[in-house]
Scaffold this motif. Structure first.
Motif, mmCIF file in Angstrom:
data_model
loop_
_atom_site.group_PDB
_atom_site.id
_atom_site.type_symbol
_atom_site.label_atom_id
_atom_site.label_comp_id
_atom_site.label_asym_id
_atom_site.label_seq_id
_atom_site.Cartn_x
_atom_site.Cartn_y
_atom_site.Cartn_z
ATOM 1 N N THR A 130 0.808 -1.221 0.000
ATOM 2 C CA THR A 130 0.000 0.000 0.000
ATOM 3 C C THR A 130 0.841 1.269 0.000
ATOM 4 O OG1 THR A 130 -0.114 0.069 2.398
ATOM 5 C CG2 THR A 130 -1.851 -1.182 1.273
ATOM 6 N N THR A 131 2.176 1.145 0.060
ATOM 7 C CA THR A 131 3.019 2.345 -0.102
ATOM 8 C C THR A 131 3.739 2.253 -1.453
ATOM 9 O OG1 THR A 131 4.960 1.368 0.964
ATOM 10 C CG2 THR A 131 3.439 2.590 2.389
ATOM 11 N N PHE A 132 4.186 3.408 -1.899
ATOM 12 C CA PHE A 132 4.952 3.491 -3.143
ATOM 13 C C PHE A 132 6.195 2.612 -3.014
ATOM 14 C CE2 PHE A 132 7.309 6.809 -5.972
ATOM 15 C CZ PHE A 132 7.017 6.094 -7.111
ATOM 16 N N PRO A 161 6.384 -14.753 -1.811
ATOM 17 C CA PRO A 161 4.916 -14.754 -1.761
ATOM 18 C C PRO A 161 4.344 -15.515 -2.963
ATOM 19 C CG PRO A 161 5.710 -12.672 -2.627
ATOM 20 C CD PRO A 161 6.938 -13.480 -2.261
ATOM 21 N N LYS A 162 3.033 -15.744 -2.947
ATOM 22 C CA LYS A 162 2.376 -16.414 -4.075
ATOM 23 C C LYS A 162 1.830 -15.401 -5.076
ATOM 24 C CE LYS A 162 2.750 -20.671 -2.663
ATOM 25 N NZ LYS A 162 3.819 -21.434 -3.282
ATOM 26 N N LEU A 163 1.731 -14.160 -4.638
ATOM 27 C CA LEU A 163 1.178 -13.106 -5.499
ATOM 28 C C LEU A 163 1.557 -11.755 -4.905
ATOM 29 C CD1 LEU A 163 -1.053 -12.029 -7.622
ATOM 30 C CD2 LEU A 163 -2.690 -12.270 -5.757
ATOM 31 N N VAL A 164 1.883 -10.797 -5.800
ATOM 32 C CA VAL A 164 2.021 -9.402 -5.359
ATOM 33 C C VAL A 164 0.932 -8.631 -6.094
ATOM 34 C CG1 VAL A 164 3.515 -7.371 -5.261
ATOM 35 C CG2 VAL A 164 4.519 -9.650 -5.021
ATOM 36 N N PHE A 165 0.086 -7.961 -5.338
ATOM 37 C CA PHE A 165 -1.070 -7.308 -5.926
ATOM 38 C C PHE A 165 -0.960 -5.808 -5.677
ATOM 39 C CE2 PHE A 165 -5.564 -6.307 -6.457
ATOM 40 C CZ PHE A 165 -5.914 -7.110 -7.531
ATOM 41 N N SER A 166 -0.472 -5.075 -6.689
ATOM 42 C CA SER A 166 -0.229 -3.637 -6.527
ATOM 43 C C SER A 166 -1.324 -2.815 -7.190
ATOM 44 C CB SER A 166 1.123 -3.249 -7.154
ATOM 45 O OG SER A 166 2.186 -3.820 -6.435
ATOM 46 N N ASP A 167 -2.103 -2.145 -6.374
ATOM 47 C CA ASP A 167 -3.147 -1.261 -6.900
ATOM 48 C C ASP A 167 -2.697 0.184 -6.664
ATOM 49 O OD1 ASP A 167 -5.353 0.345 -7.345
ATOM 50 O OD2 ASP A 167 -6.782 -1.083 -6.502
ATOM 51 N N ILE A 168 -2.377 0.865 -7.787
ATOM 52 C CA ILE A 168 -1.825 2.226 -7.691
ATOM 53 C C ILE A 168 -2.813 3.185 -7.009
ATOM 54 C CG2 ILE A 168 -0.819 4.134 -9.057
ATOM 55 C CD1 ILE A 168 0.737 1.739 -9.742
ATOM 56 N N SER A 169 -4.113 2.914 -7.153
ATOM 57 C CA SER A 169 -5.098 3.847 -6.581
ATOM 58 C C SER A 169 -5.006 3.893 -5.053
ATOM 59 C CB SER A 169 -6.520 3.484 -7.026
ATOM 60 O OG SER A 169 -6.984 2.355 -6.322
ATOM 61 N N LEU A 170 -4.412 2.851 -4.458
ATOM 62 C CA LEU A 170 -4.280 2.851 -2.992
ATOM 63 C C LEU A 170 -3.278 3.900 -2.511
ATOM 64 C CD1 LEU A 170 -4.203 -0.991 -2.191
ATOM 65 C CD2 LEU A 170 -6.163 0.555 -2.196
ATOM 66 N N LEU A 171 -2.447 4.387 -3.435
ATOM 67 C CA LEU A 171 -1.380 5.312 -3.028
ATOM 68 C C LEU A 171 -1.877 6.738 -2.792
ATOM 69 C CD1 LEU A 171 1.478 4.187 -5.487
ATOM 70 C CD2 LEU A 171 0.905 3.257 -3.237
ATOM 71 N N LYS A 172 -3.124 7.009 -3.166
ATOM 72 C CA LYS A 172 -3.541 8.420 -3.171
ATOM 73 C C LYS A 172 -3.593 9.060 -1.777
ATOM 74 C CE LYS A 172 -8.620 8.096 -3.288
ATOM 75 N NZ LYS A 172 -9.020 6.713 -3.557
ATOM 76 N N ASN A 204 9.945 14.280 -14.340
ATOM 77 C CA ASN A 204 8.546 14.179 -13.882
ATOM 78 C C ASN A 204 8.357 14.200 -12.372
ATOM 79 O OD1 ASN A 204 6.994 13.562 -16.517
ATOM 80 N ND2 ASN A 204 8.763 12.188 -16.569
ATOM 81 N N TYR A 205 9.419 14.563 -11.620
ATOM 82 C CA TYR A 205 9.301 14.386 -10.173
ATOM 83 C C TYR A 205 8.162 15.202 -9.560
ATOM 84 C CZ TYR A 205 11.749 18.792 -9.370
ATOM 85 O OH TYR A 205 12.087 20.110 -9.349
ATOM 86 N N LYS A 206 7.835 16.326 -10.179
ATOM 87 C CA LYS A 206 6.753 17.146 -9.601
ATOM 88 C C LYS A 206 5.408 16.430 -9.713
ATOM 89 C CE LYS A 206 8.811 21.668 -9.846
ATOM 90 N NZ LYS A 206 9.185 22.703 -10.796
ATOM 91 N N SER A 207 5.151 15.837 -10.876
ATOM 92 C CA SER A 207 3.868 15.133 -11.018
ATOM 93 C C SER A 207 3.857 13.841 -10.209
ATOM 94 C CB SER A 207 3.533 14.884 -12.489
ATOM 95 O OG SER A 207 4.586 14.220 -13.108
ATOM 96 N N ILE A 208 5.035 13.270 -9.994
ATOM 97 C CA ILE A 208 5.096 12.076 -9.127
ATOM 98 C C ILE A 208 4.722 12.480 -7.700
ATOM 99 C CG2 ILE A 208 6.594 10.270 -8.160
ATOM 100 C CD1 ILE A 208 8.364 10.713 -10.753
ATOM 101 N N LEU A 209 5.291 13.599 -7.245
ATOM 102 C CA LEU A 209 4.981 14.059 -5.876
ATOM 103 C C LEU A 209 3.509 14.444 -5.725
ATOM 104 C CD1 LEU A 209 8.216 16.089 -5.046
ATOM 105 C CD2 LEU A 209 7.466 13.985 -3.949
ATOM 106 N N ARG A 210 2.890 14.824 -6.857
ATOM 107 C CA ARG A 210 1.441 15.113 -6.802
ATOM 108 C C ARG A 210 0.601 13.836 -6.934
ATOM 109 N NH1 ARG A 210 2.827 19.600 -10.247
ATOM 110 N NH2 ARG A 210 2.233 18.354 -12.046
ATOM 111 N N LEU A 211 1.287 12.705 -6.996
ATOM 112 C CA LEU A 211 0.638 11.394 -7.097
ATOM 113 C C LEU A 211 -0.227 11.238 -8.337
ATOM 114 C CD1 LEU A 211 -0.242 10.826 -3.326
ATOM 115 C CD2 LEU A 211 1.313 9.452 -4.693
ATOM 116 N N GLU A 212 0.264 11.787 -9.447
ATOM 117 C CA GLU A 212 -0.486 11.610 -10.694
ATOM 118 C C GLU A 212 -0.368 10.156 -11.163
ATOM 119 O OE1 GLU A 212 0.551 14.596 -13.558
ATOM 120 O OE2 GLU A 212 0.036 16.210 -12.148
ATOM 121 N N ARG A 213 -1.456 9.679 -11.697
ATOM 122 C CA ARG A 213 -1.553 8.247 -11.993
ATOM 123 C C ARG A 213 -0.500 7.737 -12.995
ATOM 124 N NH1 ARG A 213 -6.867 5.153 -14.535
ATOM 125 N NH2 ARG A 213 -5.712 3.353 -15.301
ATOM 126 N N LYS A 214 -0.361 8.428 -14.118
ATOM 127 C CA LYS A 214 0.483 7.915 -15.212
ATOM 128 C C LYS A 214 1.952 7.726 -14.782
ATOM 129 C CE LYS A 214 -1.787 6.716 -18.695
ATOM 130 N NZ LYS A 214 -3.110 7.289 -18.847
#
Ligand SMILES: NC(=O)c1ccc[n+]([C@@H]2O[C@H](COP(=O)([O-])OP(=O)(O)OC[C@H]3O[C@@H](n4cnc5c(N)ncnc54)[C@H](O)[C@@H]3O)[C@@H](O)[C@H]2O)c1
Ligand SMILES: [Zn+2]
Length: 370
Positions: A130-132, A161-172, A204-214
């Motif tokens: 659940t963290t970046f 593990p048997k699976l790593v399930f990364s959902d980016i939307s959890l980072l918001k 792109n570090y500014k948009s990364i810090l703003r947690l932009e999806r892409k």
């Protein structure tokens, strides 16, 4: 949705990277046949924020769910917490269909993975980072561990593990400090293996810090790919290949230990460690001045620390000596030779290490301000 496979023969597993895919986790679990009784290890905040909807989905897919809540601090990576969890799991493990879900950041991932590794000599577990930082690094590769007061990650096991399930939307809901911490590991991947990733973060570090999806999706995917390839080549760090992932971690771990795991987050500590290692590389003439500066500048630009205020240097050197990366008393550092390439060097003269440490003391520590 993207899928990467960590290729480890019978221990292979998928990393699923998506956006708002969280509610489909039950059907993924059905496809890997993992057990029926889920023990979700998490903290209070994440239980409320994500845990209940996870449970709802699992129940719908035919699983039972039990929560185990741990305190929200690096100090949860302790023997006391491990044995408390194991005792509690033992009590509910009646039908022997237990599996563990690590729902959280690197702390919960490392702790839960270790519990899964040693309870009954190993039960199934999955990582739901659940963290970046956890999505790009700690959830992948099966390094599980707890800390001792004398050093970080000193007790642990390799257990995939048997699976790593990364959902980016959890980072918001992450705060900037946590995003920066993850960025430190992303910069690490850039320096050790991926110049294009390094360039991308510079741009792109500014948009990364703003947690932009892409940009987040790009970095999680690219970093997961690098980590899975390195792990597949050297699962147990016995061939000297996986070692490169430790760039910045030698000094970084020592700083975390000395700070009682409170003063610096993991990412902040390794940011300083990456600068120390770059300066060692510079002094040994392995790295040119321009590349060294680029690494330092990017770390500063994203708002990570570039130095420390004061430190007990003798304690730092003693702690360094206890590091797992120091073999038979010989020190070992991962040193950049260009952006995208590193070498592993042993037996660096102590005078060189000390000078690098001196150089990071009293650097500008007003990080997090930009
Ligand atoms: N096993 C490995 O290969 C590996 C690699 C790198 C780091 N690590 C370990 O990972 C740990 C650091 O992980 P971390 O940076 O994820 O720290 P962390 O697990 O302490 O999480 C940081 C904070 O973020 C909070 N949080 C988690 N998810 C959130 C969300 N979605 N929204 C808001 N807040 C959220 C947590 O509650 C916590 O307070 C260290 O112990 C480090 O040693 C392990
Ligand atoms: Zn790390």
């Amino acid at each position: 949705m993207k899928k990467i496979v960590v290729n480890l023969k019978q221990r292979s597993y998928p990393i699923i990277i998506g956006f708002k895919t969280f509610s489909r986790i039950g059907s993924f679990l059905n496809s890997i046949k993992i057990g029926k009784d889920a023990v979700v290890i998490t903290n209070n905040f994440l239980k409320k924020r994500i845990g209940f909807s996870l449970a709802k989905n699992l129940l719908k897919s035919g699983y039972t769910v039990k929560f185990e809540v741990v305190p929200d601090t690096e100090r949860s990576k302790s023997a006391a917490e491990v044995f408390r969890l194991i005792n509690s799991i033992g009590k509910i493990d009646i039908k022997k269909r237990i599996f563990i879900i690590a729902l959280g950041g690197g702390v919960i991932g490392d702790l839960s993975g270790f519990v899964a590794a040693i309870y009954k000599r190993g039960v199934n577990y999955i990582q739901v980072p659940t963290t970046f930082l956890a999505q790009i690094d700690s959830a992948i590769g099966g390094k599980t561990a707890i800390d001792l007061s004398v050093g970080k990650n000193l007790v642990g096991a390799f257990y995939q593990p048997k699976l790593v399930f990364s959902d980016i939307s959890l980072l918001k809901t992450l705060d900037k400090r946590q995003v920066r911490s993850g960025l430190a590991e992303a910069i690490k991947y850039g320096v050790i293996k991926d110049k294009a990733l390094f360039n991308f973060i510079e741009k792109n570090y500014k948009s990364i810090l703003r947690l932009e999806r892409k940009p987040l999706e790009f970095i999680v995917y690219r970093s997961s790919l690098i980590k899975s390839k390195v792990v597949a080549l050297d699962e147990k760090e016995s061939k000297g290949i996986r070692t490169i992932l430790n760039y910045g971690h030698t000094v970084g771990h020592a700083l975390e230990t000395i700070g009682g795991y409170r003063e610096y987050s993991h990412g902040e500590a390794i940011a300083i460690g990456m600068i120390a290692a770059a300066r060692i590389a510079r002094e040994l003439d392995l790295l040119d001045a321009a590349s060294c500066q680029r690494i330092e500048r990017l770390i500063a630009k994203v708002g990570l620390p570039v130095g420390i205020k004061k430190i007990n240097k003798t304690r730092l050197m003693t702690t360094l000596n206890r590091d797992k990366k120091f073999i038979k008393g010989m020190n070992r550092f991962v040193l950049p030779v260009s952006i995208g390439n590193v070498v592993v060097r042993q037996n660096i003269p102590l005078s060189v290490i000390k000078r690098a440490i001196d150089s990071i003391i009293n650097e500008d520590t007003t990080y997090g301000m930009k």
